[in-house]
Scaffold this motif. Structure first.
Motif, PDB file in Angstrom:
ATOM      1  N   GLY A  92       0.778  -1.231   0.000  1.00  0.00           N
ATOM      2  CA  GLY A  92       0.000   0.000   0.000  1.00  0.00           C
ATOM      3  C   GLY A  92       0.806   1.277   0.000  1.00  0.00           C
ATOM      4  N   MET A  93       2.154   1.171  -0.041  1.00  0.00           N
ATOM      5  CA  MET A  93       3.009   2.365  -0.009  1.00  0.00           C
ATOM      6  C   MET A  93       4.204   2.148  -0.930  1.00  0.00           C
ATOM      7  SD  MET A  93       3.025   3.242   4.080  1.00  0.00           S
ATOM      8  CE  MET A  93       3.918   4.775   3.855  1.00  0.00           C
ATOM      9  N   GLY A  94       4.208   2.821  -2.075  1.00  0.00           N
ATOM     10  CA  GLY A  94       5.363   2.675  -2.944  1.00  0.00           C
ATOM     11  C   GLY A  94       5.048   2.967  -4.390  1.00  0.00           C
ATOM     12  N   ASN A  95       6.100   3.306  -5.133  1.00  0.00           N
ATOM     13  CA  ASN A  95       5.959   3.535  -6.578  1.00  0.00           C
ATOM     14  C   ASN A  95       5.996   2.184  -7.295  1.00  0.00           C
ATOM     15  OD1 ASN A  95       5.834   6.322  -6.352  1.00  0.00           O
ATOM     16  ND2 ASN A  95       8.054   6.556  -6.451  1.00  0.00           N
ATOM     17  N   LEU A  96       4.942   1.421  -7.121  1.00  0.00           N
ATOM     18  CA  LEU A  96       4.930   0.052  -7.630  1.00  0.00           C
ATOM     19  C   LEU A  96       5.076  -0.001  -9.140  1.00  0.00           C
ATOM     20  CD1 LEU A  96       1.989  -1.361  -5.473  1.00  0.00           C
ATOM     21  CD2 LEU A  96       4.426  -1.380  -4.948  1.00  0.00           C
ATOM     22  N   PHE A  97       4.313   0.827  -9.833  1.00  0.00           N
ATOM     23  CA  PHE A  97       4.255   0.698 -11.277  1.00  0.00           C
ATOM     24  C   PHE A  97       5.472   1.303 -11.967  1.00  0.00           C
ATOM     25  CE2 PHE A  97      -0.128   0.161  -9.895  1.00  0.00           C
ATOM     26  CZ  PHE A  97      -0.432  -1.041 -10.530  1.00  0.00           C
ATOM     27  N   SER A  98       6.097   2.319 -11.360  1.00  0.00           N
ATOM     28  CA  SER A  98       7.312   2.865 -11.964  1.00  0.00           C
ATOM     29  C   SER A  98       8.444   1.843 -11.872  1.00  0.00           C
ATOM     30  CB  SER A  98       7.712   4.180 -11.295  1.00  0.00           C
ATOM     31  OG  SER A  98       7.979   3.992  -9.920  1.00  0.00           O
ATOM     32  N   VAL A  99       8.531   1.134 -10.750  1.00  0.00           N
ATOM     33  CA  VAL A  99       9.529   0.076 -10.610  1.00  0.00           C
ATOM     34  C   VAL A  99       9.188  -1.080 -11.551  1.00  0.00           C
ATOM     35  CG1 VAL A  99      10.563  -1.608  -9.044  1.00  0.00           C
ATOM     36  CG2 VAL A  99      10.074   0.704  -8.231  1.00  0.00           C
ATOM     37  N   HIS A 100       7.920  -1.451 -11.583  1.00  0.00           N
ATOM     38  CA  HIS A 100       7.463  -2.531 -12.462  1.00  0.00           C
ATOM     39  C   HIS A 100       7.810  -2.232 -13.918  1.00  0.00           C
ATOM     40  CE1 HIS A 100       4.788  -5.603 -14.140  1.00  0.00           C
ATOM     41  NE2 HIS A 100       4.275  -4.657 -14.914  1.00  0.00           N
ATOM     42  N   ASN A 101       7.518  -1.026 -14.360  1.00  0.00           N
ATOM     43  CA  ASN A 101       7.775  -0.661 -15.746  1.00  0.00           C
ATOM     44  C   ASN A 101       9.263  -0.651 -16.058  1.00  0.00           C
ATOM     45  OD1 ASN A 101       5.044  -0.383 -16.291  1.00  0.00           O
ATOM     46  ND2 ASN A 101       5.026   1.822 -15.824  1.00  0.00           N
ATOM     47  N   ALA A 102      10.078  -0.217 -15.094  1.00  0.00           N
ATOM     48  CA  ALA A 102      11.524  -0.210 -15.303  1.00  0.00           C
ATOM     49  C   ALA A 102      12.051  -1.631 -15.484  1.00  0.00           C
ATOM     50  CB  ALA A 102      12.217   0.467 -14.119  1.00  0.00           C
ATOM     51  N   LEU A 103      11.541  -2.559 -14.694  1.00  0.00           N
ATOM     52  CA  LEU A 103      11.974  -3.956 -14.803  1.00  0.00           C
ATOM     53  C   LEU A 103      11.516  -4.576 -16.114  1.00  0.00           C
ATOM     54  CD1 LEU A 103      11.282  -5.185 -11.152  1.00  0.00           C
ATOM     55  CD2 LEU A 103      13.498  -4.651 -12.168  1.00  0.00           C
ATOM     56  N   ILE A 104      10.297  -4.244 -16.518  1.00  0.00           N
ATOM     57  CA  ILE A 104       9.771  -4.764 -17.780  1.00  0.00           C
ATOM     58  C   ILE A 104      10.637  -4.300 -18.946  1.00  0.00           C
ATOM     59  CG2 ILE A 104       7.849  -4.608 -19.418  1.00  0.00           C
ATOM     60  CD1 ILE A 104       7.297  -6.525 -17.143  1.00  0.00           C
TER      61      ILE A 104
END
Length: 213
Positions: free
Chosen positions: A8-20
């Motif tokens: 519930g706390m974090g830039n989940l999708f920016s990290v996800h997109n970087a890994l992708i």
């Protein structure tokens, strides 16, 4: 598969997109069963230390992470996620963290040794200075990364300081002990240097035997 821990706390999708973009398979989840199957985990974080710990404990992810690191698989904390790896913090009063690394999270004083005031939180680029050899730093040269923070880690063991940045105090930029690692800055927002660091972490997840202490 790299798991991004959703509490519930974090830039989940920016990290996800970087890994992708780096070609990694990723999953965003707060389910311990899903996360346990991953070769490596990332603990992101934006917000306040005590709120984050409350959220982790509510989902019993603190217990899960304690078991996960015993497997030898790598765990990487980013920004607040790195701070949570330590024993305690002064943010909004004293509170305890995950305790995987020895040390305390303290707030920048806002004034240097000469009495000059500086802005807190610090937002901007700062150069990393490598302190130790480590697989996370393989093939890399010292470069600038992007920080956004008001607090920093006061570490107890210099052997856990992989890279630092210079402020009015020495700020741990990258820390590591065995398979537990942290980056105070945002690698997903740090250009080519950030991409290279994340790529090295992906490699670590594929070669976890390199992390045995």
């Amino acid at each position: 598969m790299i798991g991004i821990i959703d509490y519930g706390m974090g830039n989940l999708f920016s990290v996800h997109n970087a890994l992708i973009r780096l070609g990694a398979e990723t999953v965003i989840s707060g389910d311990p069963e899903v996360l346990a199957s991953c070769e490596g985990l990332i603990l992101p974080g934006v917000g306040a230390f005590p709120d984050a710990m409350t959220a982790l404990r509510k989902q019993e992810l603190d217990v899960f992470l304690n078991e996960y690191i015993k497997s030898g698989k790598p765990l990487l904390g980013i920004c607040l996620g790195m701070q949570l790896l330590f024993e305690s913090s002064d943010e909004h009063g004293y509170s305890t963290g995950l305790g995987f690394l020895k040390g305390h999270i303290a707030k920048f004083a806002g004034v240097d040794q000469y009495g000059n005031m500086y802005k807190v939180p610090h937002m901007g680029w700062n150069k990393l200075h490598f302190q130790l050899e480590h697989p996370l730093l393989d093939g890399l040269e010292e470069d600038y990364v992007y920080f956004v923070h008001s607090y920093y880690a006061e570490i107890e063991q210099r052997s856990e300081l992989l890279a630092s940045a210079s402020y009015d105090v020495e700020v741990p930029g990258i820390v590591g002990l065995g398979n537990v690692m942290g980056m105070q800055f945002h690698p997903e927002k740090s250009g080519q240097m950030g991409k290279a660091l994340l790529q090295n972490y992906i490699k670590l997840a594929e070669e976890k035997e390199r992390l045995v202490q």
